[in-house]
Design a protein around this motif. Sequence first.
Motif, PDB file in Angstrom:
ATOM      1  N   ILE A 203       0.659  -1.390  -0.115  1.00 53.18           N
ATOM      2  CA  ILE A 203      -0.047   0.097  -0.040  1.00 53.18           C
ATOM      3  C   ILE A 203       0.846   1.369   0.018  1.00 53.18           C
ATOM      4  CG2 ILE A 203      -2.015  -1.178   1.047  1.00 53.18           C
ATOM      5  CD1 ILE A 203      -1.277   0.054   3.575  1.00 53.18           C
ATOM      6  N   GLY A 204       2.248   0.985  -0.128  1.00 52.09           N
ATOM      7  CA  GLY A 204       2.984   2.225  -0.125  1.00 52.09           C
ATOM      8  C   GLY A 204       3.109   3.257   1.067  1.00 52.09           C
ATOM      9  N   GLU A 205       2.987   2.583   2.052  1.00 52.36           N
ATOM     10  CA  GLU A 205       3.242   3.340   3.533  1.00 52.36           C
ATOM     11  C   GLU A 205       4.714   3.358   3.711  1.00 52.36           C
ATOM     12  OE1 GLU A 205       0.814   1.537   6.420  1.00 52.36           O
ATOM     13  OE2 GLU A 205      -0.658   2.952   5.991  1.00 52.36           O
ATOM     14  N   GLU A 206       5.598   2.349   3.535  1.00 45.02           N
ATOM     15  CA  GLU A 206       6.973   2.288   3.636  1.00 45.02           C
ATOM     16  C   GLU A 206       7.745   2.058   2.310  1.00 45.02           C
ATOM     17  OE1 GLU A 206       7.366  -1.332   5.592  1.00 45.02           O
ATOM     18  OE2 GLU A 206       6.873  -0.415   7.826  1.00 45.02           O
ATOM     19  N   GLY A 207       8.916   2.582   2.350  1.00 44.92           N
ATOM     20  CA  GLY A 207       9.802   2.756   1.297  1.00 44.92           C
ATOM     21  C   GLY A 207      10.826   3.849   1.247  1.00 44.92           C
ATOM     22  N   MET A 208      11.573   3.936   0.251  1.00 48.26           N
ATOM     23  CA  MET A 208      12.782   4.811   0.057  1.00 48.26           C
ATOM     24  C   MET A 208      12.642   5.551  -1.314  1.00 48.26           C
ATOM     25  SD  MET A 208      16.792   3.932   0.058  1.00 48.26           S
ATOM     26  CE  MET A 208      16.992   3.547   1.701  1.00 48.26           C
ATOM     27  N   GLN A 209      13.106   7.022  -1.386  1.00 47.88           N
ATOM     28  CA  GLN A 209      13.241   7.684  -2.321  1.00 47.88           C
ATOM     29  C   GLN A 209      14.643   8.272  -2.326  1.00 47.88           C
ATOM     30  OE1 GLN A 209      10.444  11.118  -2.543  1.00 47.88           O
ATOM     31  NE2 GLN A 209      10.435  11.023  -4.637  1.00 47.88           N
ATOM     32  N   LYS A 210      15.208   8.346  -3.570  1.00 46.61           N
ATOM     33  CA  LYS A 210      16.683   8.729  -3.555  1.00 46.61           C
ATOM     34  C   LYS A 210      17.024   9.284  -5.102  1.00 46.61           C
ATOM     35  CE  LYS A 210      18.327   3.982  -3.948  1.00 46.61           C
ATOM     36  NZ  LYS A 210      19.385   2.872  -3.321  1.00 46.61           N
ATOM     37  N   SER A 238      14.412  10.549   1.325  1.00 49.58           N
ATOM     38  CA  SER A 238      13.342  10.033   2.458  1.00 49.58           C
ATOM     39  C   SER A 238      13.265   8.511   2.621  1.00 49.58           C
ATOM     40  CB  SER A 238      11.998  10.566   1.997  1.00 49.58           C
ATOM     41  OG  SER A 238      11.281   9.841   1.148  1.00 49.58           O
ATOM     42  N   MET A 239      12.983   8.201   4.012  1.00 50.12           N
ATOM     43  CA  MET A 239      12.611   6.800   4.280  1.00 50.12           C
ATOM     44  C   MET A 239      11.416   6.693   4.985  1.00 50.12           C
ATOM     45  SD  MET A 239      14.172   3.797   4.119  1.00 50.12           S
ATOM     46  CE  MET A 239      14.092   2.319   4.727  1.00 50.12           C
ATOM     47  N   ASP A 240      10.430   5.733   4.269  1.00 52.81           N
ATOM     48  CA  ASP A 240       9.036   5.642   4.986  1.00 52.81           C
ATOM     49  C   ASP A 240       8.463   6.883   4.899  1.00 52.81           C
ATOM     50  OD1 ASP A 240       9.673   3.004   5.149  1.00 52.81           O
ATOM     51  OD2 ASP A 240      10.083   3.036   7.391  1.00 52.81           O
ATOM     52  N   GLY A 241       8.538   7.875   3.849  1.00 52.03           N
ATOM     53  CA  GLY A 241       7.754   9.225   3.985  1.00 52.03           C
ATOM     54  C   GLY A 241       8.390  10.354   4.821  1.00 52.03           C
ATOM     55  N   LYS A 242       9.520   9.949   5.708  1.00 48.68           N
ATOM     56  CA  LYS A 242      10.099  10.951   6.449  1.00 48.68           C
ATOM     57  C   LYS A 242      11.608  11.157   5.827  1.00 48.68           C
ATOM     58  CE  LYS A 242       8.254   8.681  10.580  1.00 48.68           C
ATOM     59  NZ  LYS A 242       8.528   7.927  11.770  1.00 48.68           N
ATOM     60  N   PRO A 243      11.783  12.671   5.896  1.00 53.71           N
ATOM     61  CA  PRO A 243      12.969  13.258   5.151  1.00 53.71           C
ATOM     62  C   PRO A 243      14.158  12.546   5.885  1.00 53.71           C
ATOM     63  CG  PRO A 243      11.473  14.847   5.833  1.00 53.71           C
ATOM     64  CD  PRO A 243      10.978  13.998   6.291  1.00 53.71           C
ATOM     65  N   THR A 244      15.226  12.161   4.992  1.00 59.27           N
ATOM     66  CA  THR A 244      16.377  11.228   5.435  1.00 59.27           C
ATOM     67  C   THR A 244      17.347  11.795   4.656  1.00 59.27           C
ATOM     68  OG1 THR A 244      14.915   9.429   6.267  1.00 59.27           O
ATOM     69  CG2 THR A 244      17.208   9.276   5.943  1.00 59.27           C
ATOM     70  N   ARG A 245      18.609  12.058   5.152  1.00 60.17           N
ATOM     71  CA  ARG A 245      19.650  12.470   4.362  1.00 60.17           C
ATOM     72  C   ARG A 245      20.899  11.208   4.424  1.00 60.17           C
ATOM     73  NH1 ARG A 245      16.524  14.392   2.095  1.00 60.17           N
ATOM     74  NH2 ARG A 245      16.059  16.622   1.890  1.00 60.17           N
ATOM     75  N   ALA A 246      21.314  10.694   3.260  1.00 58.42           N
ATOM     76  CA  ALA A 246      22.501   9.849   3.372  1.00 58.42           C
ATOM     77  C   ALA A 246      23.098   9.956   1.974  1.00 58.42           C
ATOM     78  CB  ALA A 246      22.121   8.452   3.677  1.00 58.42           C
ATOM     79  N   ALA A 247      24.512   9.811   1.879  1.00 56.24           N
ATOM     80  CA  ALA A 247      24.834   9.565   0.423  1.00 56.24           C
ATOM     81  C   ALA A 247      25.818   8.733   0.529  1.00 56.24           C
ATOM     82  CB  ALA A 247      25.573  10.999   0.101  1.00 56.24           C
ATOM     83  N   TYR A 248      25.862   7.684  -0.559  1.00 54.07           N
ATOM     84  CA  TYR A 248      26.963   6.561  -0.635  1.00 54.07           C
ATOM     85  C   TYR A 248      27.319   6.428  -2.193  1.00 54.07           C
ATOM     86  CZ  TYR A 248      22.438   4.436  -0.072  1.00 54.07           C
ATOM     87  OH  TYR A 248      20.942   4.255  -0.352  1.00 54.07           O
TER      88      TYR A 248
END
Length: 265
Positions: A203-210, A238-248
């Motif tokens: 249902i798209g509640e969890e996931g990652m965007q990058k 973002s992760m699970d709709g919450k802003p998240t920052r990481a680079a790799y």
Amino acid sequence: MGLIDLTRRVVEKKLDDAAKAHAPKAERVDVGLPFGARIGSLFEVPRTQIALLTGSLLTLPKSAQMPIVAASRVRLDGADDIALFRLYTDTGLDRSGAGASYLQVLCAQGNVDEIRDLAYYQFLDRTFPITDEEQAPFRGEGFGLGQTDFEMGDEQLANIPQVAPQLAALLGGADSLRFVRDTPGGDYVKPFQAEETRMDDPIGEEGMQKRQSFMPYVRALADGKQERLLISFDNVLSMDGKPTRAAYVDYLVGLALDRSKVKVF
């Protein structure tokens, strides 16, 4: 407990059960994927094809059938005629992508049955460029990622658990494995720029965007087959709709597959 309290609790429970029964169910959003796949479908890996490779960085999957645990759409900047999907059989440690594996499907835009390229990828390694100077070679600034050749050195290979035991045989006396860019052009081609949106539940509640900057490379194996190497500089949004920052930078090894040998059910 008094009779009145007991009666009130029974009534409240019945009302709660009735509300749940009539509550609208969340619609699945894992639709329109290649092979009619959905999260929870099974992907049958052509293990024999992988097992017969000579000198490959790929490891043999433990099972011939693996559940699809996530699915993503990769939107390539300036490429409106194609659609790129990834059907994940593993999203890695804590769903971070470190340890991921997936079936990558390149289709015509608007027609997932018109498959133009098909490959299975496994995670190899992740590095963390921190400063601007360290990240510059991966951003498409005229050098680094996108050049004709890429050398994966013995030190990096030795730090990959599944590769280290066979390192001497893989290198054959050399100090690196040489890959060549799998994209036409001159000495340098700017890496592909894209945004990947991954859904980890139906249902798209969890996931990652990058955001991604990536380039495919290949090398010839001893048996004449080609092994792929995908190098991708990722900036997590973002992760699970919450802003998240990481680079790799992720390094993934892959193998092109024949559509007739791929099954999803």
